[in-house]
Design a protein around this motif. Structure first.
Motif, PDB file in Angstrom:
ATOM      1  N   LEU A  98      11.268  -2.311   3.109  1.00  0.00           N
ATOM      2  CA  LEU A  98      11.680  -3.182   2.045  1.00  0.00           C
ATOM      3  C   LEU A  98      13.484  -3.002   1.299  1.00  0.00           C
ATOM      4  O   LEU A  98      14.062  -1.944   1.378  1.00  0.00           O
ATOM      5  N   THR A  99      14.199  -4.099   1.107  1.00  0.00           N
ATOM      6  CA  THR A  99      15.145  -3.888   0.938  1.00  0.00           C
ATOM      7  C   THR A  99      16.105  -4.813  -0.428  1.00  0.00           C
ATOM      8  O   THR A  99      15.169  -5.539  -0.759  1.00  0.00           O
ATOM      9  N   GLU A 100      16.838  -3.635  -0.924  1.00  0.00           N
ATOM     10  CA  GLU A 100      17.693  -5.059  -2.035  1.00  0.00           C
ATOM     11  C   GLU A 100      16.456  -4.934  -3.154  1.00  0.00           C
ATOM     12  O   GLU A 100      15.960  -6.196  -3.356  1.00  0.00           O
ATOM     13  N   LYS A 101      16.899  -3.896  -3.899  1.00  0.00           N
ATOM     14  CA  LYS A 101      15.640  -3.922  -5.545  1.00  0.00           C
ATOM     15  C   LYS A 101      16.308  -5.109  -6.263  1.00  0.00           C
ATOM     16  O   LYS A 101      17.854  -5.007  -6.760  1.00  0.00           O
ATOM     17  N   ARG A 102      15.773  -6.352  -6.866  1.00  0.00           N
ATOM     18  CA  ARG A 102      16.295  -7.351  -7.777  1.00  0.00           C
ATOM     19  C   ARG A 102      17.168  -6.550  -8.740  1.00  0.00           C
ATOM     20  O   ARG A 102      16.679  -5.534  -9.603  1.00  0.00           O
ATOM     21  N   GLY A 103      17.596  -7.098  -9.877  1.00  0.00           N
ATOM     22  CA  GLY A 103      18.529  -6.108 -10.165  1.00  0.00           C
ATOM     23  C   GLY A 103      19.487  -4.951 -10.337  1.00  0.00           C
ATOM     24  O   GLY A 103      20.598  -4.378 -11.048  1.00  0.00           O
ATOM     25  N   GLY A 104      19.472  -4.770  -8.862  1.00  0.00           N
ATOM     26  CA  GLY A 104      20.954  -3.517  -8.698  1.00  0.00           C
ATOM     27  C   GLY A 104      20.753  -2.420  -9.077  1.00  0.00           C
ATOM     28  O   GLY A 104      20.864  -1.647  -8.197  1.00  0.00           O
ATOM     29  N   ALA A 105      18.967  -2.386  -9.108  1.00  0.00           N
ATOM     30  CA  ALA A 105      18.818  -0.876  -8.655  1.00  0.00           C
ATOM     31  C   ALA A 105      18.249  -0.215  -7.413  1.00  0.00           C
ATOM     32  O   ALA A 105      17.918  -1.071  -6.775  1.00  0.00           O
ATOM     33  N   GLN A 106      18.124   1.472  -7.709  1.00  0.00           N
ATOM     34  CA  GLN A 106      17.412   1.764  -6.652  1.00  0.00           C
ATOM     35  C   GLN A 106      15.692   1.477  -6.804  1.00  0.00           C
ATOM     36  O   GLN A 106      15.447   1.639  -7.745  1.00  0.00           O
ATOM     37  N   PHE A 107      15.156   1.483  -5.297  1.00  0.00           N
ATOM     38  CA  PHE A 107      13.302   2.224  -5.401  1.00  0.00           C
ATOM     39  C   PHE A 107      13.394   2.997  -6.504  1.00  0.00           C
ATOM     40  O   PHE A 107      14.223   3.806  -5.563  1.00  0.00           O
ATOM     41  N   SER A 108      12.219   3.490  -7.213  1.00  0.00           N
ATOM     42  CA  SER A 108      11.597   4.134  -8.138  1.00  0.00           C
ATOM     43  C   SER A 108      10.695   5.231  -6.937  1.00  0.00           C
ATOM     44  O   SER A 108       9.956   4.568  -5.432  1.00  0.00           O
ATOM     45  N   GLU A 109      10.109   6.309  -7.574  1.00  0.00           N
ATOM     46  CA  GLU A 109       9.293   6.649  -7.367  1.00  0.00           C
ATOM     47  C   GLU A 109       7.424   5.997  -7.660  1.00  0.00           C
ATOM     48  O   GLU A 109       7.207   6.536  -6.682  1.00  0.00           O
ATOM     49  N   LEU A 110       7.723   5.381  -7.907  1.00  0.00           N
ATOM     50  CA  LEU A 110       6.982   3.930  -8.722  1.00  0.00           C
ATOM     51  C   LEU A 110       6.473   3.802  -7.344  1.00  0.00           C
ATOM     52  O   LEU A 110       5.252   3.191  -7.574  1.00  0.00           O
ATOM     53  N   ASP A 111       7.694   2.940  -6.758  1.00  0.00           N
ATOM     54  CA  ASP A 111       7.923   1.957  -5.798  1.00  0.00           C
ATOM     55  C   ASP A 111       7.078   2.290  -4.948  1.00  0.00           C
ATOM     56  O   ASP A 111       6.568   1.751  -4.199  1.00  0.00           O
ATOM     57  N   GLU A 112       7.912   3.789  -4.625  1.00  0.00           N
ATOM     58  CA  GLU A 112       6.848   4.885  -3.730  1.00  0.00           C
ATOM     59  C   GLU A 112       5.514   4.366  -3.411  1.00  0.00           C
ATOM     60  O   GLU A 112       4.913   4.512  -2.049  1.00  0.00           O
ATOM     61  N   THR A 113       5.229   4.720  -4.002  1.00  0.00           N
ATOM     62  CA  THR A 113       3.804   5.252  -4.584  1.00  0.00           C
ATOM     63  C   THR A 113       2.979   4.033  -4.615  1.00  0.00           C
ATOM     64  O   THR A 113       1.928   3.637  -3.764  1.00  0.00           O
ATOM     65  N   LEU A 114       3.241   2.838  -4.926  1.00  0.00           N
ATOM     66  CA  LEU A 114       2.911   1.407  -4.878  1.00  0.00           C
ATOM     67  C   LEU A 114       3.005   0.459  -3.221  1.00  0.00           C
ATOM     68  O   LEU A 114       1.729   0.534  -2.999  1.00  0.00           O
ATOM     69  N   ILE A 115       3.799   1.088  -2.735  1.00  0.00           N
ATOM     70  CA  ILE A 115       4.122   0.618  -1.844  1.00  0.00           C
ATOM     71  C   ILE A 115       3.222   1.287  -0.506  1.00  0.00           C
ATOM     72  O   ILE A 115       2.363   1.005  -0.062  1.00  0.00           O
ATOM     73  N   ALA A 116       2.722   2.297  -1.054  1.00  0.00           N
ATOM     74  CA  ALA A 116       2.272   3.434  -0.469  1.00  0.00           C
ATOM     75  C   ALA A 116       0.713   3.059  -0.323  1.00  0.00           C
ATOM     76  O   ALA A 116      -0.716   3.025   0.552  1.00  0.00           O
ATOM     77  N   VAL A 117       0.508   2.574  -1.526  1.00  0.00           N
ATOM     78  CA  VAL A 117      -1.443   1.867  -1.708  1.00  0.00           C
ATOM     79  C   VAL A 117      -1.766   0.796  -0.957  1.00  0.00           C
ATOM     80  O   VAL A 117      -2.635   0.714  -0.199  1.00  0.00           O
ATOM     81  N   LEU A 118      -0.285  -0.189  -0.828  1.00  0.00           N
ATOM     82  CA  LEU A 118      -0.477  -1.383  -0.102  1.00  0.00           C
ATOM     83  C   LEU A 118      -0.584  -1.408   1.548  1.00  0.00           C
ATOM     84  O   LEU A 118      -1.380  -2.009   1.400  1.00  0.00           O
ATOM     85  N   ALA A 119       1.033  -0.230   1.619  1.00  0.00           N
ATOM     86  CA  ALA A 119       0.017   0.333   3.523  1.00  0.00           C
ATOM     87  C   ALA A 119      -1.513   1.016   3.650  1.00  0.00           C
ATOM     88  O   ALA A 119      -1.380   0.119   4.445  1.00  0.00           O
ATOM     89  N   VAL A 120      -1.683   1.337   3.031  1.00  0.00           N
ATOM     90  CA  VAL A 120      -3.090   1.556   2.672  1.00  0.00           C
ATOM     91  C   VAL A 120      -4.110   0.722   3.728  1.00  0.00           C
ATOM     92  O   VAL A 120      -4.880   0.225   4.302  1.00  0.00           O
ATOM     93  N   ALA A 121      -3.780  -0.252   2.054  1.00  0.00           N
ATOM     94  CA  ALA A 121      -4.361  -1.894   2.390  1.00  0.00           C
ATOM     95  C   ALA A 121      -3.746  -2.424   3.184  1.00  0.00           C
ATOM     96  O   ALA A 121      -5.089  -2.806   4.206  1.00  0.00           O
ATOM     97  N   ALA A 122      -2.650  -2.496   3.818  1.00  0.00           N
ATOM     98  CA  ALA A 122      -2.063  -3.261   5.663  1.00  0.00           C
ATOM     99  C   ALA A 122      -2.627  -2.608   6.276  1.00  0.00           C
ATOM    100  O   ALA A 122      -3.667  -3.364   7.471  1.00  0.00           O
ATOM    101  N   GLY A 123      -2.910  -1.219   6.348  1.00  0.00           N
ATOM    102  CA  GLY A 123      -3.696  -0.386   7.485  1.00  0.00           C
ATOM    103  C   GLY A 123      -4.915  -0.414   7.630  1.00  0.00           C
ATOM    104  O   GLY A 123      -5.446  -1.518   8.561  1.00  0.00           O
ATOM    105  N   ILE A 124      -6.233  -0.976   6.191  1.00  0.00           N
ATOM    106  CA  ILE A 124      -6.858  -1.917   7.088  1.00  0.00           C
ATOM    107  C   ILE A 124      -7.499  -3.439   7.298  1.00  0.00           C
ATOM    108  O   ILE A 124      -8.229  -3.616   7.865  1.00  0.00           O
ATOM    109  N   ALA A 125      -6.327  -3.653   6.686  1.00  0.00           N
ATOM    110  CA  ALA A 125      -6.712  -5.214   7.090  1.00  0.00           C
ATOM    111  C   ALA A 125      -6.292  -5.589   8.528  1.00  0.00           C
ATOM    112  O   ALA A 125      -6.747  -5.848   9.064  1.00  0.00           O
TER     113      ALA A 125
END
Length: 550
Positions: A148-175
């Motif tokens: 994932l690149t270029e978070k909208r609004g010019g901000a950097q990806f946060s630790e919360l984003d990191e955690t959310l994508i980690a949860v989604l990656a688990v679901a993606a692995g199962i899928a």
């Protein structure tokens, strides 16, 4: 991702205060969307699109890890068709993407250009600075990565984003795992359909060539091959038993050794196989009790790696093809034996009944001749000559029937092809197959036992040259071939045709003279033109060589 790692991710969500119902609802919906459906390609694209929405990124991609550690597949979102057309080739796993492919951790990078592994972007690539990557782990192995690149609004990806994508990656692995299991099950089912459908055809009486050609078409469709061939035979004498493409000479292919599946560049086998962009050849040997006797050859554009289900499917196809070929051979042997048994019965009847009756007729005529000789004047000369001619004709008929009995007791191209009788009969049959008359053949003496094999090529040449001339130029009504053996081997070809003109020079007959001289023998030609009343005339070729004393 293990259960412990999943709990750590959920704890991280609580740590960062993700108790907002809207965020949790959106995350749950994202997980549910990712888990929908069983089509792998659609699942990969859906994961990318959902991941972009979860962390509010402009661009997203998913790279699938190939057998060599690079990218075997790359799906993306956020780039327009116009931008894609200007970019050129997709990433192949170099730079940051390649380094992260073996890293099992979620990674945030504030500026891609400053990363030590960065190799820059290709021309016309959209600018990308911030980066967030998460591995998709299936059964302890890295399947691929979400980029994932270029978070909208010019901000950097946060630790919360990191955690959310980690949860989604688990679901993606199962899928993805579920989709792969479904794909494997469907692949196995399709291979089993081929094996069941084509494996039953020989028992249903369908021709072997049709079964094998259909099998090649089935395999080509299933594995997206350019061409599929089933090849049998030895080096230099190979034939195509079934194929999706005809008209190629594959007799001298250089096929890889070994008893298992091999994948090689197509040039190592035969560049003539390369068409429609085919660059790789896969070879699966066919086996029987005595070892490998054929090959399943598949040409493809890009097929250097086979999944386990595909390897098992190819092995099954090779086994079914081998069984079909062996079954067809056994059926042919059974048919030959049945024909041979019927011929034996006919030959026995000819010997026991027809020849005996001819002998009886001949003895009656001999008795009449003896009686006439004892009582001079009781029979005129014409009758005596006629009786002698009848006796000659009877002798020839008996000899011809004996030859026919031998011919009935063998099957051309399958049994006794090494005997002189069989060779002579095969040559006569081959040369006269389209001729208006059928030459008669007779054998005198033990031709199969006293004639050495070294004379075989000479006898073949005599028969082919002499018989061809008689069939093409003599305009004869009768042609006879005689092969006799005692102390001398004699091959005689007689016809009642127009004879050989004195001004005609047949180079082939000169060759027969030289052949006779090589064997310390002689070659003689007796010819006479046919009389005006249509009687007499004809040509007799006699090729004789001495036989070595045993």
């Amino acid at each position: 991702m293990s259960g412990t790692e999943l709990r750590a991710v959920l704890d991280a969500l609580l740590e960062y205060g993700v108790d907002d119902p809207d965020i949790l609802r959106d995350l749950l919906e994202a997980v549910l969307v990712v888990g929908q459906g069983l089509e792998l390609d659609r699942a990969l694209q859906r994961i990318v699109e959902v991941a972009v929405g979860v962390v509010d990124a402009r661009y997203g991609a998913l790279g699938v890890r190939g057998p060599d550690g690079g990218l075997s597949e790359f799906v993306y979102t956020g780039i327009t068709p116009v931008e894609r057309a200007r970019m050129g080739a997709l990433p192949v796993g170099r730079g940051v993407l390649g380094v992260l492919m073996d890293d099992p951790h979620v990674l945030r990078i504030p500026d891609l250009a400053k990363h030590p592994a960065s190799v820059g972007f290709p021309p016309n690539h959209p600018p990308m600075t911030t980066f967030l990557g998460a591995p998709i782990i299936i059964r302890g192995s890295i399947f691929g990565r979400i980029y994932l690149t270029e978070k909208r609004g010019g901000a950097q990806f946060s630790e919360l984003d990191e955690t959310l994508i980690a949860v989604l990656a688990v679901a993606a692995g199962i899928a993805v795992d579920n989709a792969q299991l479904f794909e494997r099950a469907r692949t196995r089912h399709r291979w089993m359909q081929i094996l069941a459908r084509r494996g039953s055809e020989p028992l249903a009486g369908i021709a072997l060539s049709d079964t094998l050609s259909r099998m090649c078409s089935d395999v080509a469709e299933l594995v997206n091959a350019v061409d599929v061939y089933l090849i049998t035979g030895e080096q230099g004498d190979r034939s195509v038993a079934g194929a999706t493409r005809t008209g190629l000479d594959l007799s001298r292919l250089t096929l890889p050794a070994g008893t298992g599946l091999s994948v090689v560049p197509i040039e190592e086998i035969d560049s003539e196989l390369s068409r429609s962009g085919a660059g790789w050849a896969t070879v699966q040997p066919l086996h029987r009790a005595s070892g490998a006797f054929g090959w399943l050859l598949i040409t493809a554009r890009e097929k250097t790696f086979w999944e386990d289900e595909e390897i098992a499917g190819l092995a099954g196809v090779a086994e079914v093809a081998s069984l079909a070929i062996v079954y067809a051979e056994q059926q042919q042997v059974a048919r030959d034996l049945e024909v041979l048994e019927d011929r034996h019965r006919i030959a026995r009847d000819l010997h026991d009944h027809v020849i005996q009756r001819l002998f009886a007729i001949g003895m009656s005529i001999q008795t009449m001749q003896a009686r006439s000789a004892a009582q001079p004047g009781t029979t005129d000369e014409a009758t005596t000559a006629r009786l002698e001619q009848v006796m000659t004709d009877l002798d020839r008929t008996i000899a011809q029937i004996r030859t026919s009995i031998f011919d009935l007791q063998t099957v051309s191209d399958h049994h006794d092809t090494s005997t002189l009788r069989r060779r002579v009969l095969d040559i006569v049959s081959e040369l006269s197959v389209h001729a208006p008359i059928a030459p008669s053949v007779q054998f005198i003496g033990p031709v199969d036992t006293v004639v050495p094999d070294a004379l075989g090529p000479h006898i073949d040449a005599v028969l082919r040259e002499g018989l061809s001339n008689a069939l093409r130029h003599a305009h004869a009504e009768h042609i006879s071939v005689s092969v006799s053996a005692d102390d001398v081997l004699t091959v005689k070809i007689e016809d009642d045709g127009v004879g050989i003109a004195k001004d005609v020079n047949y180079r082939g007959l000169d060759n027969l003279t030289r052949r006779a001289e090589e064997c310390d023998g002689v070659f003689d030609i007796h010819t006479a033109p046919r009389r005006r009343d249509g009687r007499g005339g004809g040509t007799t070729l006699t090729w004789s060589v001495p036989l070595a004393e045993g």
